[in-house]
Design a protein around this motif. Structure first.
Motif, short mmCIF file in Angstrom:
data_model
loop_
_atom_site.label_atom_id
_atom_site.label_comp_id
_atom_site.label_asym_id
_atom_site.label_seq_id
_atom_site.Cartn_x
_atom_site.Cartn_y
_atom_site.Cartn_z
N GLU A 1 0.86 -1.18 0.00
CA GLU A 1 0.00 0.00 0.00
C GLU A 1 0.90 1.22 0.00
O GLU A 1 1.97 1.23 0.61
N VAL A 2 0.48 2.27 -0.70
CA VAL A 2 1.21 3.53 -0.72
C VAL A 2 0.21 4.63 -0.41
O VAL A 2 -0.78 4.80 -1.12
N ARG A 3 0.46 5.35 0.65
CA ARG A 3 -0.47 6.38 1.10
C ARG A 3 -0.40 7.63 0.20
O ARG A 3 0.61 7.87 -0.45
N PRO A 4 -1.44 8.45 0.21
CA PRO A 4 -1.39 9.71 -0.55
C PRO A 4 -0.22 10.56 -0.07
O PRO A 4 0.01 10.72 1.13
N GLY A 5 0.54 11.10 -1.02
CA GLY A 5 1.67 11.94 -0.67
C GLY A 5 2.92 11.18 -0.26
O GLY A 5 3.95 11.78 0.00
N GLU A 6 2.85 9.85 -0.24
CA GLU A 6 3.99 9.04 0.16
C GLU A 6 4.76 8.57 -1.06
O GLU A 6 4.18 8.22 -2.09
N VAL A 7 6.09 8.56 -0.96
CA VAL A 7 6.94 8.01 -2.01
C VAL A 7 7.47 6.66 -1.54
O VAL A 7 8.17 6.57 -0.54
N LEU A 8 7.10 5.61 -2.27
CA LEU A 8 7.58 4.26 -1.98
C LEU A 8 8.73 3.95 -2.94
O LEU A 8 8.54 3.91 -4.16
N GLY A 9 9.93 3.73 -2.41
CA GLY A 9 11.07 3.33 -3.22
C GLY A 9 11.13 1.82 -3.32
O GLY A 9 11.13 1.14 -2.29
N VAL A 10 11.17 1.29 -4.54
CA VAL A 10 11.22 -0.16 -4.75
C VAL A 10 12.60 -0.52 -5.26
O VAL A 10 13.03 -0.09 -6.33
N LEU A 11 13.33 -1.29 -4.46
CA LEU A 11 14.67 -1.75 -4.80
C LEU A 11 14.65 -3.24 -5.08
O LEU A 11 13.81 -3.97 -4.55
N GLY A 12 15.60 -3.69 -5.88
CA GLY A 12 15.71 -5.12 -6.14
C GLY A 12 16.66 -5.37 -7.29
O GLY A 12 16.83 -4.50 -8.16
N PRO A 13 17.26 -6.55 -7.34
CA PRO A 13 18.17 -6.88 -8.45
C PRO A 13 17.40 -7.07 -9.74
O PRO A 13 16.16 -7.13 -9.75
#
Length: 375
Positions: A34-46
């Motif tokens: 889930e990503v809240r309004p105004g939130e930046v979710l950084g997705v890392l992975g190989p």
């Protein structure tokens, strides 16, 4: 019901939600976020972890094999429903910009409004507002081939925001930039992402990018979420070797006993001063917290002392990173002056020491890994 036992209706908070999986052959990407309004979710992975597939699922370019996607009370996919990409208000910034070469900057940004049926004059006026808001008005009449990489990336963000999206997706937004442009664009993104009211998903290979731009970080490996948390939490307590390498920490797995010693799976033991439940733990240690000696250190209260051998040396800005075999193997950072003073070279036998207060142990929640790749 979702994999977490919630109904899909329960997942419809104010922000973006993705709950389900994508199957390709024998491999499956499992998603629960889930990503809240105004939130930046950084997705890392190989490479092959499933990051690009996640973006395609949110954008409506790929369907979940099972589960649900939506934003707020609006479902984009659930059993019996799939909203196509053109009907989703999703802005996307690609790493290769994808600006139209035959259009100038203003008309590239105006394409967002034109795609929703606005006339040419209204669309250009709307684009001009966004160019001025993002400080790009002076570029309005240029064609993409007249822009630098950093300018192109800024224009791509303006085009995505001009769509007035409900969700913003950033796909490796700085991967094609040189080091100098990357710093400028990172500063630009940080300022303008703070003004975006909707959920933002940032996919990146760069841990610094994630740490600077993201409010929260999610790590994907082999099609599953292995860690989530604030940038500080992820950097301090990596849950996998991949994350430890990204943030530059030593990471070992072992068993913590009542005596405060962790017996490491790959050999050796370390004393820890942090409070952690007895049993299976992960142990992290900064390379800069390891001291290198040419002889066994005498008259020291340091509890962790073990022999090692230098197997490689790499210059990193103002320090030299040593890779050492021992029990345990380790990375250690020393100054160039220390390399000369200790006469360090590949093959040199040394002693290593680290204070127990610098060694952090925490519960190992890892699950069995699965074979396969997805991208």
């Amino acid at each position: 019901m979702s994999a977490t036992g919630q109904s899909f209706a329960d997942l419809r908070a104010d922000g973006l939600y993705v709950e389900g999986g994508v199957r390709r052959g024998s491999f499956e990407l499992d998603l629960s976020l889930e990503v809240r309004p105004g939130e930046v979710l950084g997705v890392l992975g190989p490479n092959g972890a499933g990051k690009s597939t996640l973006l395609r699922v949110v954008a409506g370019l790929e369907e979940l094999s099972r589960g649900a996607v939506g934003v707020g009370v609006q479902a984009w996919q659930q059993p019996g429903l799939f909203v196509p990409a053109e009907q989703r208000r999703v802005g996307v910034v690609f790493q290769d910009y994808r600006l139209f070469p035959h259009l100038d900057v203003r008309d590239n940004v105006a394409f967002a409004a034109r795609s929703r049926g606005s006339g040419r004059a209204a669309s250009r006026a709307h684009a001009q507002q966004w160019l001025e808001r993002l400080g790009l008005a002076e570029l309005a009449g240029r064609r993409p081939h007249q822009l630098s990489g950093g300018q192109s990336q800024r224009v791509a963000l303006a085009r995505a925001l001009a769509l007035e999206p409900e969700v913003l997706l950033l796909d490796e937004p700085m991967a094609a930039l040189d080091a100098g442009a990357r710093i400028d664009v990172r500063t630009f993104l940080r300022a303008h992402l703070a003004d975006f009211a909707g959920p933002v998903v940032l996919v990146t290979h760069d841990p610094l990018e994630a740490m600077v731009l993201a409010d929260r970080v999610l790590v994907l490996e082999a099609g599953r979420v292995v860690q989530q948390g604030t940038p500080a939490e992820v950097a301090r307590r990596p849950a996998s070797a991949y994350v430890a390498r990204l943030v530059g920490l030593n990471l070992w797995i072992g068993t913590l006993g009542a005596d405060g010693l962790v017996g490491l799976d790959d050999g050796g033991e370390l004393a820890v001063a942090t409070e952690a439940p007895q049993g299976r733990v992960l142990v992290s240690l900064r390379p800069s917290a390891i001291t290198v000696h040419t002889e066994h250190p005498e008259h020291t209260s340091t509890r962790n002392v073990w022999p090692g051998r230098v197997t490689s040396m790499e210059v990193l800005a103002d320090r030299v990173r040593l890779q050492l075999t021992g029990a345990p193997d380790a990375l250690a950072d020393v100054t160039p002056a220390a390399v000369a003073e200790l006469d360090l070279e590949v093959g040199r036998e040394v002693w290593l020491s680290a204070k127990a207060t610098e060694v952090e142990a925490y519960a190992d929640h890892a699950q069995p890994r699965r074979a396969g790749q997805l991208d």
